[in-house]
Each structure stands twice: as structure tokens, then as C-alpha cells.
Scaffold this active site. Structure first.
Site, mmCIF file in Angstrom:
data_model
loop_
_atom_site.group_PDB
_atom_site.id
_atom_site.type_symbol
_atom_site.label_atom_id
_atom_site.label_comp_id
_atom_site.label_asym_id
_atom_site.label_seq_id
_atom_site.Cartn_x
_atom_site.Cartn_y
_atom_site.Cartn_z
ATOM 1 N N GLY A 48 0.763 -1.242 0.000
ATOM 2 C CA GLY A 48 0.000 0.000 0.000
ATOM 3 C C GLY A 48 0.795 1.294 0.000
ATOM 4 N N GLU A 103 4.220 4.089 6.028
ATOM 5 C CA GLU A 103 2.994 3.272 5.991
ATOM 6 C C GLU A 103 1.906 4.003 5.207
ATOM 7 O OE1 GLU A 103 1.488 0.601 6.565
ATOM 8 O OE2 GLU A 103 2.100 -0.410 8.406
ATOM 9 N N ASP A 107 -4.153 1.401 11.356
ATOM 10 C CA ASP A 107 -5.517 1.104 11.783
ATOM 11 C C ASP A 107 -5.430 0.633 13.233
ATOM 12 O OD1 ASP A 107 -8.219 -0.137 10.101
ATOM 13 O OD2 ASP A 107 -7.579 -1.332 11.778
ATOM 14 N N VAL A 159 -10.978 2.627 3.320
ATOM 15 C CA VAL A 159 -10.607 3.529 2.223
ATOM 16 C C VAL A 159 -9.744 2.817 1.172
ATOM 17 C CG1 VAL A 159 -10.766 5.643 3.597
ATOM 18 C CG2 VAL A 159 -8.613 4.389 3.547
ATOM 19 N N ASP A 165 -5.784 -0.771 -1.596
ATOM 20 C CA ASP A 165 -6.659 -1.576 -2.467
ATOM 21 C C ASP A 165 -7.870 -2.139 -1.746
ATOM 22 O OD1 ASP A 165 -5.257 -3.493 -0.830
ATOM 23 O OD2 ASP A 165 -5.871 -5.035 -2.258
ATOM 24 N N ARG A 171 -5.553 0.503 -6.288
ATOM 25 C CA ARG A 171 -4.246 1.066 -5.902
ATOM 26 C C ARG A 171 -3.815 2.217 -6.816
ATOM 27 N NH1 ARG A 171 -2.203 -2.268 -2.014
ATOM 28 N NH2 ARG A 171 -2.448 -4.503 -2.260
HETATM 29 P P1 5GP Z 1 -3.183 -2.446 11.278
HETATM 30 O O1 5GP Z 1 -2.200 -3.533 11.523
HETATM 31 O O2 5GP Z 1 -2.719 -1.088 11.744
HETATM 32 O O3 5GP Z 1 -4.554 -2.792 11.856
HETATM 33 O O4 5GP Z 1 -3.467 -2.380 9.738
HETATM 34 C C1 5GP Z 1 -2.553 -1.894 8.867
HETATM 35 C C2 5GP Z 1 -2.754 -2.442 7.474
HETATM 36 O O5 5GP Z 1 -4.125 -2.822 7.231
HETATM 37 C C3 5GP Z 1 -2.450 -1.362 6.474
HETATM 38 O O6 5GP Z 1 -1.095 -1.357 6.119
HETATM 39 C C4 5GP Z 1 -3.371 -1.746 5.319
HETATM 40 O O7 5GP Z 1 -2.738 -2.704 4.496
HETATM 41 C C5 5GP Z 1 -4.550 -2.389 5.964
HETATM 42 N N1 5GP Z 1 -5.680 -1.437 6.150
HETATM 43 C C6 5GP Z 1 -6.108 -0.883 7.308
HETATM 44 N N2 5GP Z 1 -7.150 -0.064 7.108
HETATM 45 C C7 5GP Z 1 -7.380 -0.081 5.771
HETATM 46 C C8 5GP Z 1 -8.325 0.607 4.923
HETATM 47 O O8 5GP Z 1 -9.177 1.414 5.340
HETATM 48 N N3 5GP Z 1 -8.228 0.343 3.593
HETATM 49 C C9 5GP Z 1 -7.319 -0.528 3.064
HETATM 50 N N4 5GP Z 1 -7.330 -0.695 1.743
HETATM 51 N N5 5GP Z 1 -6.409 -1.188 3.823
HETATM 52 C C10 5GP Z 1 -6.448 -0.960 5.164
#
Ligand code: 5GP
Length: 182
Positions: A48, A103, A107, A159, A165, A171
Site C-alpha cells: 500500500g 505506511e 488502523d 478507504v 486496495d 491502488r
Molecule cells: P493495522 O495492523 O494497523 O490494523 O493495519 C494496517 C494495514 O491494514 C495497512 O497497512 C493496510 O494494508 C490495511 N488497512 C487498514 N485499514 C485499511 C483501509 O481502510 N483500507 C485498506 N485498503 N487497507 C487498510
């Protein structure tokens, strides 16, 4: 309303390209001011972060290295909770270096936490974290891990675009779109 259709879902325009680029100008300036000519290593979290990475490093005027890590924790529009991580692909020498993790989105923070654990083992000087998007409502490590550079704080929406994606699509979109809940 401007929308795009990806697979079975409709997404509506959320952050236009112009706004993204203006904000990246500001973040880049902060990074340049903080890191200066210390020959930092940018570590881009694939897939991403590829567009964000390109825009940040294009604006960095000093010597630096750029390396890439491939990680995934999302399946469809929800986090799988499992982070697949290997740092073997990193070729730069990280000991006593300033590292900037790039990054696309943070999330829950689980990805960034495992990444920090893995990279700390290389004894870097300092690890900075830059993310284009941040979801403060769902972030689990508020008092533990500081995010140094945040492009946009967003609510807990799914998003796509600007590198992000939905099941492989979206993307290449130059603006950021959010899932249309209706
Ligand atoms: P985390 O480990 O912080 O929960 O998630 C991080 C990863 O989840 C990001 O690098 C991304 O790949 C994916 N991700 C989290 N939220 C979103 C979102 O709203 N849209 C997309 N496309 N990927 C997300």
C-alpha cells in the site's frame, strides 16, 4: 457525488489528490527538518505505501536509502489480525541509522507494532513512523507507540486509492475514496 466501483462495492471521493499532495509537502518538510543530512533509511511497507513512499522520497534532498518490506494483514475489508512479516528483504545496514517507516495507513497498529519489534533488533539509532492515514478510534497503542508524522486522521472507514486496495483493485487511483455504506 464522485464514485468508483471496485468488485461488488461502491466508493465515494474522500480526499482529493491535490489535498494529499499539499499535506505530503508539509510532512516531507517536517521529515527533512528532523532528519536532515543523516543518511536515513526509508522503509516502505508494501504494497500500500508505494505511492506515498515515492512522493516522500522525491522530496528528500539528502543522501538516503530506500528499502521495502512486504506485509499483509487485510483480507477483503477487514483486518485478519495476523501480520505476515519478514525483514529478510532489507538490504540496507540499519545499525546506528535513522529509520523512517513509511505506511499507507495505521488502523489497529498491530502491523506497526510487529514491525517495530522486528526492526529494533537491528540496533538502529532511532525509528520514526510516517503514515499517510491514521485511524485514531481503533488504534490500540496510544500510550505506547507514537506516530511521528500523520497525513490525515480519519474515522473508522474503509478507504482505497493512492496505493490502497480493495481485494487487489484501486491502488492506481490518485484520490482517496471511502466505502459507501448505503
Ligand atoms: P493495522 O495492523 O494497523 O490494523 O493495519 C494496517 C494495514 O491494514 C495497512 O497497512 C493496510 O494494508 C490495511 N488497512 C487498514 N485499514 C485499511 C483501509 O481502510 N483500507 C485498506 N485498503 N487497507 C487498510
Amino acid at each position: 457525488m464522485i464514485t468508483v466501483q471496485l468488485h461488488d462495492k461502491t466508493f465515494e471521493l474522500f480526499i482529493p489528490q491535490e489535498e494529499i499532495e499539499k499535506r505530503i509537502d508539509v510532512l516531507s518538510q517536517m521529515i527533512v527538518n528532523d532528519l536532515g543530512d543523516t543518511k536515513p533509511v526509508f522503509i516502505s511497507v508494501l504494497n500500500g505505501a508505494f505511492m506515498f513512499t515515492s512522493e516522500i522520497v522525491k522530496r528528500f534532498p539528502y543522501n538516503c536509502e530506500v528499502d521495502f518490506l512486504k506485509i499483509s494483514s487485510y483480507v477483503g475489508t477487514t483486518s485478519s489480525g495476523n501480520v505476515n512479516l519478514t525483514t529478510n528483504s532489507i538490504k540496507a545496514s540499519l545499525a546506528n541509522r535513522n529509520i523512517i517507516i513509511l505506511e499507507d495507513i495505521i488502523d489497529t497498529g498491530l502491523t506497526i507494532k510487529s514491525l517495530l519489534n522486528a526492526l529494533s533488533k537491528y540496533n538502529p539509532e532511532k525509528i520514526y513512523i510516517a503514515t499517510l492515514l491514521f485511524k485514531p478510534e481503533v488504534y490500540k497503542f496510544k500510550n505506547e507507540i507514537d506516530i511521528n508524522y500523520i497525513g490525515f486522521n480519519i474515522s473508522n472507514e474503509f478507504v482505497v486509492g493512492y496505493g490502497l486496495d480493495y481485494d487487489g483493485l484501486g491502488r492506481n487511483l490518485l484520490d482517496i475514496y471511502k466505502l459507501n455504506q448505503i
